[in-house]
Design a protein around this motif. Structure first.
Motif, PDB file in Angstrom:
ATOM      1  N   GLU A 202       0.824  -1.210   0.000  1.00  0.00           N
ATOM      2  CA  GLU A 202       0.000   0.000   0.000  1.00  0.00           C
ATOM      3  C   GLU A 202       0.858   1.260   0.000  1.00  0.00           C
ATOM      4  OE1 GLU A 202      -4.328  -0.869   1.999  1.00  0.00           O
ATOM      5  OE2 GLU A 202      -2.730  -0.170   3.324  1.00  0.00           O
ATOM      6  N   ARG A 203       0.503   2.189  -0.889  1.00  0.00           N
ATOM      7  CA  ARG A 203       1.054   3.539  -0.822  1.00  0.00           C
ATOM      8  C   ARG A 203       0.289   4.321   0.256  1.00  0.00           C
ATOM      9  NH1 ARG A 203      -0.718   5.718  -6.325  1.00  0.00           N
ATOM     10  NH2 ARG A 203      -2.566   4.623  -5.570  1.00  0.00           N
ATOM     11  N   PHE A 204       0.774   5.529   0.547  1.00  0.00           N
ATOM     12  CA  PHE A 204       0.072   6.367   1.510  1.00  0.00           C
ATOM     13  C   PHE A 204      -1.385   6.560   1.109  1.00  0.00           C
ATOM     14  CE2 PHE A 204      -1.625  10.428   2.837  1.00  0.00           C
ATOM     15  CZ  PHE A 204      -1.360  10.432   4.199  1.00  0.00           C
ATOM     16  N   ILE A 205      -1.621   6.914  -0.158  1.00  0.00           N
ATOM     17  CA  ILE A 205      -2.982   7.199  -0.624  1.00  0.00           C
ATOM     18  C   ILE A 205      -3.883   5.970  -0.484  1.00  0.00           C
ATOM     19  CG2 ILE A 205      -2.405   6.698  -3.034  1.00  0.00           C
ATOM     20  CD1 ILE A 205      -4.862   9.395  -1.830  1.00  0.00           C
ATOM     21  N   ASP A 206      -3.326   4.767  -0.678  1.00  0.00           N
ATOM     22  CA  ASP A 206      -4.114   3.545  -0.560  1.00  0.00           C
ATOM     23  C   ASP A 206      -4.536   3.307   0.886  1.00  0.00           C
ATOM     24  OD1 ASP A 206      -3.643   3.012  -3.316  1.00  0.00           O
ATOM     25  OD2 ASP A 206      -1.719   2.084  -2.825  1.00  0.00           O
ATOM     26  N   THR A 207      -3.596   3.489   1.792  1.00  0.00           N
ATOM     27  CA  THR A 207      -3.922   3.297   3.209  1.00  0.00           C
ATOM     28  C   THR A 207      -4.932   4.334   3.674  1.00  0.00           C
ATOM     29  OG1 THR A 207      -1.737   2.358   3.664  1.00  0.00           O
ATOM     30  CG2 THR A 207      -2.964   3.224   5.541  1.00  0.00           C
ATOM     31  N   TYR A 208      -4.747   5.586   3.263  1.00  0.00           N
ATOM     32  CA  TYR A 208      -5.700   6.632   3.641  1.00  0.00           C
ATOM     33  C   TYR A 208      -7.121   6.263   3.175  1.00  0.00           C
ATOM     34  CZ  TYR A 208      -8.466  10.853   3.307  1.00  0.00           C
ATOM     35  OH  TYR A 208      -9.503  11.749   3.397  1.00  0.00           O
ATOM     36  N   ARG A 209      -7.240   5.816   1.939  1.00  0.00           N
ATOM     37  CA  ARG A 209      -8.570   5.492   1.412  1.00  0.00           C
ATOM     38  C   ARG A 209      -9.183   4.301   2.134  1.00  0.00           C
ATOM     39  NH1 ARG A 209      -6.897   6.390  -4.968  1.00  0.00           N
ATOM     40  NH2 ARG A 209      -7.326   8.640  -5.016  1.00  0.00           N
ATOM     41  N   ARG A 210      -8.380   3.365   2.533  1.00  0.00           N
ATOM     42  CA  ARG A 210      -8.905   2.193   3.230  1.00  0.00           C
ATOM     43  C   ARG A 210      -9.274   2.516   4.678  1.00  0.00           C
ATOM     44  NH1 ARG A 210      -6.361  -1.220   6.480  1.00  0.00           N
ATOM     45  NH2 ARG A 210      -4.281  -0.536   5.799  1.00  0.00           N
ATOM     46  N   VAL A 211      -8.401   3.247   5.361  1.00  0.00           N
ATOM     47  CA  VAL A 211      -8.612   3.529   6.784  1.00  0.00           C
ATOM     48  C   VAL A 211      -9.641   4.636   6.994  1.00  0.00           C
ATOM     49  CG1 VAL A 211      -7.469   4.372   8.875  1.00  0.00           C
ATOM     50  CG2 VAL A 211      -6.307   2.725   7.390  1.00  0.00           C
ATOM     51  N   GLY A 212      -9.587   5.679   6.130  1.00  0.00           N
ATOM     52  CA  GLY A 212     -10.537   6.771   6.233  1.00  0.00           C
ATOM     53  C   GLY A 212      -9.998   7.978   6.986  1.00  0.00           C
ATOM     54  N   MET A 213     -10.610   9.127   6.741  1.00  0.00           N
ATOM     55  CA  MET A 213     -10.167  10.384   7.323  1.00  0.00           C
ATOM     56  C   MET A 213     -10.267  10.401   8.843  1.00  0.00           C
ATOM     57  SD  MET A 213      -9.051  13.531   7.138  1.00  0.00           S
ATOM     58  CE  MET A 213      -9.296  14.387   5.561  1.00  0.00           C
ATOM     59  N   ALA A 214     -11.304   9.803   9.405  1.00  0.00           N
ATOM     60  CA  ALA A 214     -11.542   9.914  10.848  1.00  0.00           C
ATOM     61  C   ALA A 214     -10.352   9.433  11.663  1.00  0.00           C
ATOM     62  CB  ALA A 214     -12.795   9.128  11.221  1.00  0.00           C
ATOM     63  N   ARG A 215      -9.735   8.335  11.230  1.00  0.00           N
ATOM     64  CA  ARG A 215      -8.599   7.787  11.980  1.00  0.00           C
ATOM     65  C   ARG A 215      -7.416   8.755  11.935  1.00  0.00           C
ATOM     66  NH1 ARG A 215      -5.653   6.738  15.013  1.00  0.00           N
ATOM     67  NH2 ARG A 215      -4.553   4.838  15.615  1.00  0.00           N
ATOM     68  N   PHE A 216      -7.197   9.414  10.815  1.00  0.00           N
ATOM     69  CA  PHE A 216      -6.108  10.374  10.695  1.00  0.00           C
ATOM     70  C   PHE A 216      -6.401  11.639  11.514  1.00  0.00           C
ATOM     71  CE2 PHE A 216      -5.099   7.585   7.197  1.00  0.00           C
ATOM     72  CZ  PHE A 216      -3.707   7.617   7.133  1.00  0.00           C
ATOM     73  N   LYS A 217      -7.646  12.097  11.496  1.00  0.00           N
ATOM     74  CA  LYS A 217      -8.009  13.275  12.283  1.00  0.00           C
ATOM     75  C   LYS A 217      -7.802  13.013  13.776  1.00  0.00           C
ATOM     76  CE  LYS A 217     -11.553  15.846  11.343  1.00  0.00           C
ATOM     77  NZ  LYS A 217     -12.890  16.382  11.003  1.00  0.00           N
ATOM     78  N   GLU A 218      -8.150  11.821  14.203  1.00  0.00           N
ATOM     79  CA  GLU A 218      -7.977  11.467  15.615  1.00  0.00           C
ATOM     80  C   GLU A 218      -6.498  11.534  16.009  1.00  0.00           C
ATOM     81  OE1 GLU A 218      -8.711   7.667  18.627  1.00  0.00           O
ATOM     82  OE2 GLU A 218      -9.325   7.537  16.519  1.00  0.00           O
ATOM     83  N   ALA A 219      -5.639  11.041  15.113  1.00  0.00           N
ATOM     84  CA  ALA A 219      -4.199  11.063  15.393  1.00  0.00           C
ATOM     85  C   ALA A 219      -3.666  12.499  15.434  1.00  0.00           C
ATOM     86  CB  ALA A 219      -3.460  10.250  14.345  1.00  0.00           C
ATOM     87  N   ILE A 220      -4.179  13.352  14.548  1.00  0.00           N
ATOM     88  CA  ILE A 220      -3.679  14.716  14.458  1.00  0.00           C
ATOM     89  C   ILE A 220      -4.166  15.571  15.621  1.00  0.00           C
ATOM     90  CG2 ILE A 220      -3.747  16.843  13.093  1.00  0.00           C
ATOM     91  CD1 ILE A 220      -4.132  15.012  10.600  1.00  0.00           C
TER      92      ILE A 220
END
Length: 222
Positions: A202-220
C-alpha cells in the motif's frame, strides 16, 4: 520506462535537501542543456512537478549521466518521495498569497531528509499552495497544504487524500489550521500513522482510502 528498447526516461530532481523546489543555478541550467544535447537528442522538458526530464537517454549512458549530475549537486534520488514536493512562490514572491510556501517546503525537506525514511514512506505526493488559487496543486496532493490568512497571521490547512493521477480525487481538509511548525508536526503524525496502519504494497494514498479520514483526524487532533 521508454517505448524504444535500449532507452530510458531520466528525471533530474530539483529538490535537494533544504533547497527551494524547482530552483537551479545558472550553471546548473547550462549543464542540463549540455547534457540534453549530449545524451537526449538535444531535448529536455520542464515538468509540472518542478523537475527536469531528459526523455530519450540510452541506458548505456545512464551511469555517466548520473556521475555528471552528482558532481553538480543534481542527483538527489527522491523522485515521487515526500521531499519531491511542489511549492508555489508563496508570500515571498506573490502578491496574491496568504502565507509562505518556500520556507515551509525547505523545513519539510530537512525534517524528512533521511533517504531511508523517505523510501520507507514510498510514493507520497506533497503539494503546497500559498493561497486558494492553488498554483501548488494542494488539492491534488496525497498530502496537501493550503496557506490561509487567519486574522493577519499565516496559517496552514492540512489536506489528505488527493490525487492527480488516473485515480483522481480531491483532498479533504483535516480540520483547524496550524502554524508553520505545527503543520510539519502534523505531517509527521500522519506519516507515522500510515506506517503503522499500511498493509503490504500500500502507498500512503491507498492506506488513507482504506482507513478513512476519521482515523487520521484522531491522530492529528486527539
Amino acid at each position: 520506462k521508454h517505448k524504444q528498447p535500449g532507452y530510458a526516461i531520466a528525471t533530474i530532481s530539483l529538490k535537494p535537501r533544504g533547497g527551494i523546489p524547482g530552483d537551479a543555478s545558472s550553471a546548473q541550467i547550462d549543464l542540463m542543456a549540455d547534457l540534453a544535447e549530449q545524451y537526449s537528442f538535444d531535448e529536455l522538458r520542464v515538468t509540472h512537478s518542478q523537475n527536469i526530464v531528459l526523455p530519450h537517454v540510452r541506458k548505456s549512458d545512464l551511469y555517466a549521466l548520473w556521475q555528471t549530475l552528482d558532481e553538480a549537486g543534481l542527483a538527489p534520488a527522491n523522485l515521487d518521495l515526500i521531499t519531491d514536493s511542489i511549492a508555489c512562490p508563496g508570500l515571498d514572491y506573490c502578491s496574491l498569497a496568504n502565507a509562505r510556501s518556500i520556507p515551509l517546503a525547505q523545513k519539510i525537506s530537512e525534517r524528512f531528509a533521511d533517504l531511508g525514511r523517505q523510501r520507507e514512506l514510498g510514493e507520497l505526493k506533497l503539494k503546497i499552495s500559498g493561497c486558494i488559487n492553488a498554483c501548488g496543486h494542494h488539492h491534488a496532493g496525497h498530502i496537501g497544504i493550503l496557506g490561509v490568512d487567519r486574522k493577519g497571521t499565516e496559517n496552514y490547512q492540512l489536506l489528505l487524500g488527493g490525487s492527480g493521477a488516473e485515480d483522481a480525487s480531491l483532498a479533504k481538509i483535516t480540520g483547524p489550521g496550524f502554524t508553520e511548525d505545527g503543520v510539519i508536526d502534523a505531517i509527521e503524525t500522519v506519516t507515522d500513522l500510515y506506517l503503522e496502519q499500511r498493509e503490504d504494497g500500500e502507498r500512503f494514498i491507498d492506506t488513507y482510502r482504506r482507513v478513512g479520514m476519521a482515523r487520521f483526524k484522531e491522530a492529528i487532533y486527539g
